[in-house]
Design a protein around this motif. Structure first.
Motif, short mmCIF file in Angstrom:
data_model
loop_
_atom_site.label_atom_id
_atom_site.label_comp_id
_atom_site.label_asym_id
_atom_site.label_seq_id
_atom_site.Cartn_x
_atom_site.Cartn_y
_atom_site.Cartn_z
N LEU A 182 0.85 -1.19 0.00
CA LEU A 182 0.00 0.00 0.00
C LEU A 182 0.88 1.24 0.00
CD1 LEU A 182 -2.95 1.04 0.19
CD2 LEU A 182 -2.63 1.11 2.68
N ASN A 183 0.60 2.15 -0.94
CA ASN A 183 1.43 3.34 -1.07
C ASN A 183 0.58 4.50 -1.58
OD1 ASN A 183 3.69 4.99 -1.17
ND2 ASN A 183 4.90 3.62 -2.47
N ILE A 184 1.16 5.69 -1.62
CA ILE A 184 0.44 6.88 -2.08
C ILE A 184 0.47 7.01 -3.60
CG2 ILE A 184 0.80 8.15 0.06
CD1 ILE A 184 3.13 9.59 -1.31
N GLY A 185 1.14 6.11 -4.28
CA GLY A 185 1.19 6.09 -5.73
C GLY A 185 1.79 4.79 -6.20
N LYS A 203 10.59 -7.94 -4.75
CA LYS A 203 10.82 -8.13 -6.18
C LYS A 203 11.92 -9.18 -6.41
CE LYS A 203 11.64 -5.54 -10.45
NZ LYS A 203 11.88 -4.18 -11.03
N ALA A 204 12.97 -9.11 -5.60
CA ALA A 204 14.07 -10.06 -5.74
C ALA A 204 13.67 -11.47 -5.31
CB ALA A 204 15.27 -9.59 -4.91
N ALA A 205 12.75 -11.55 -4.35
CA ALA A 205 12.39 -12.85 -3.77
C ALA A 205 11.12 -13.45 -4.36
CB ALA A 205 12.21 -12.69 -2.26
N ALA A 206 10.49 -12.76 -5.31
CA ALA A 206 9.17 -13.18 -5.81
C ALA A 206 9.18 -14.61 -6.33
CB ALA A 206 8.70 -12.22 -6.89
N ALA A 207 10.19 -14.98 -7.09
CA ALA A 207 10.24 -16.33 -7.66
C ALA A 207 10.39 -17.38 -6.56
CB ALA A 207 11.38 -16.43 -8.65
N ASP A 208 11.24 -17.11 -5.57
CA ASP A 208 11.44 -18.05 -4.47
C ASP A 208 10.17 -18.24 -3.66
OD1 ASP A 208 14.08 -18.34 -5.17
OD2 ASP A 208 14.82 -16.86 -3.73
N LEU A 209 9.38 -17.17 -3.53
CA LEU A 209 8.19 -17.20 -2.69
C LEU A 209 6.93 -17.58 -3.46
CD1 LEU A 209 8.77 -13.95 -0.61
CD2 LEU A 209 9.01 -16.31 0.17
N SER A 210 7.02 -17.77 -4.76
CA SER A 210 5.85 -18.07 -5.59
C SER A 210 4.76 -17.01 -5.43
CB SER A 210 5.29 -19.46 -5.24
OG SER A 210 6.24 -20.46 -5.53
N ILE A 211 5.19 -15.75 -5.55
CA ILE A 211 4.24 -14.64 -5.55
C ILE A 211 4.44 -13.82 -6.80
CG2 ILE A 211 4.17 -14.52 -3.03
CD1 ILE A 211 5.91 -11.99 -3.21
N SER A 212 3.42 -13.08 -7.17
CA SER A 212 3.52 -12.11 -8.25
C SER A 212 3.58 -10.73 -7.62
CB SER A 212 2.31 -12.23 -9.19
OG SER A 212 2.29 -11.15 -10.11
N PHE A 213 4.75 -10.12 -7.66
CA PHE A 213 4.91 -8.81 -7.03
C PHE A 213 5.20 -7.76 -8.09
CE2 PHE A 213 7.39 -5.39 -5.10
CZ PHE A 213 6.49 -4.98 -4.13
N ASP A 214 4.38 -6.73 -8.10
CA ASP A 214 4.54 -5.67 -9.10
C ASP A 214 4.43 -4.30 -8.46
OD1 ASP A 214 4.95 -4.60 -11.62
OD2 ASP A 214 2.82 -4.57 -12.11
N GLY A 215 5.07 -4.15 -7.30
CA GLY A 215 5.18 -2.83 -6.68
C GLY A 215 4.04 -2.44 -5.77
N PHE A 216 3.43 -1.31 -6.07
CA PHE A 216 2.54 -0.65 -5.12
C PHE A 216 1.09 -0.63 -5.57
CE2 PHE A 216 6.70 1.73 -4.82
CZ PHE A 216 7.12 1.07 -3.68
N ALA A 217 0.21 -0.48 -4.59
CA ALA A 217 -1.22 -0.32 -4.85
C ALA A 217 -1.70 0.90 -4.09
CB ALA A 217 -2.00 -1.55 -4.40
#
Length: 351
Positions: A182-185, A203-217
């Motif tokens: 959660l962010n202001i932009g 972002k660096a750990a996304a593959a290891d954690l099996s998550i899709s991370f694309d920054g902020f909401a």
């Protein structure tokens, strides 16, 4: 197949025993594998059980002489943990008499007692309060932290993301949850230093954690349905949650006022009643009841204090599902992929 017993703080919530017992009975009717440890005033619990023989047959009563009030400070409640229904329900989880605990009582006291009795998992610095929010998508949104930690560093945020993703896999069935901070932009340059570091770690750990991370909401996109987990410090998360809940009540009240304004509008209400009933169902907090304290060595679920029997039943169902799907083991497995500190070994501590 029966599950480990669920300890119910029968004295918590605005209406106490009646609603908690009715909710547990409803959950039992829906799922006959549930078994309960009902903690509270024995006489009052027995009286309430007279109307619910199915629940009575699947329950044991643990008498607790005291109750934690809604206004009580956590430090005060801690001193009486051994004699209160809330404290004894949590203790039952610690000793193995129950697999999980559910309470609709004082949130601060519940968190303090749970953390003291159960301790945090290895690799987790602080537990977080997580809840499900309705969305326009197919699945609910997992959001955390919602008030347990007003200030968080990057390490905390990364750990929250790991826990939230494990929870999301259980409730959504999605193998690779979409996780955002959660962010202001949404721009990469926006936000505090802690958010920037946490974003880099995830972002660096996304593959290891099996998550899709694309920054902020941003907060206005929370319920669009294009994200599964939103991570925040408890201060910002609590404000965002209450803004969402307040907006939902505002819309419902506005519609109610509009439909009662004239004879024509009342006729319009009758025509559109199926749609408004669907909206009411979607926004009803009872249908999304059950906030989870993630990061503890045990499952503890917080029900809304004002929840109806349906809401309590839903909180019990959430609890049972977390037990059935081995939430704690899943979080531990994800943490082990990043080292004992819950962060990618090559990425530093994020402080």
């Amino acid at each position: 197949m029966s599950l480990p017993r669920i300890a119910i703080d029968a004295m918590g919530g605005d209406e106490g025993v009646r609603v908690m017992i009715e909710g547990a009975a409803l959950a039992r009717r829906r799922h006959d594998r549930f078994k309960f440890l009902l903690v509270g005033d024995e006489e009052r619990i027995k009286a309430a059980l007279e109307e619910h023989p199915n629940l009575r047959a699947a329950s044991e009563i643990l008498h607790a002489p005291d109750v934690v009030s809604g206004e009580e400070r956590p430090t005060q409640a801690l001193r009486r943990a051994k004699t209160t229904s809330m404290g004894m329900a949590i203790e039952a989880v610690k000793t193995g008499k129950a697999g999980a605990a559910v309470s609709a009582g004082n949130t601060g006291a519940l968190m303090a007692m749970s953390k003291l009795a159960l301790r945090t998992m290895p690799g987790i610095d602080r537990p977080a309060l997580s809840a499900l929010l309705p969305t326009l998508g197919d699945n609910d949104l997992v959001m955390l932290d919602l008030g347990a930690n007003t200030e968080c560093d990057a390490r905390n945020l990364v750990q929250f993301a790991i826990m939230g993703a494990a929870y999301s896999r259980i409730v959504t069935g999605r193998d690779t949850p979409r996780v955002r901070l959660l962010n202001i932009g949404t721009e990469e340059t926006k936000g505090t230093g802690n958010l920037q570091v946490a974003a880099a770690q995830l972002k660096a750990a996304a593959a290891d954690l099996s998550i899709s991370f694309d920054g902020f909401a941003e907060a206005d996109k929370l319920c669009r349905g294009d994200v599964d987990v939103v991570v925040s410090d408890g201060f910002s998360g609590n404000i965002a949650l209450k803004a969402v809940e307040g907006t939902a009540r505002f819309v419902a009240d506005l519609l109610r006022r509009a439909f009662s304004n004239s004879l024509r509008s009342k006729f319009g209400f009758l025509v559109s009643k199926p749609a408004t009933e669907l909206l009411k169902h979607h926004l009803d907090p009872n249908n999304h009841n059950g906030a989870v304290f993630l990061g503890l060595n045990g499952v503890v679920v917080k029900s809304h204090g004002s929840a109806s029997a349906i809401g309590v039943a839903n909180a019990v169902a959430v609890t049972a599902r977390l037990l059935e799907e081995n939430l704690i083991e899943r979080i531990a497995a994800d943490l082990s992929r990043l080292g004992t500190d819950g962060l990618r070994k090559a990425g530093g501590d994020g402080a």
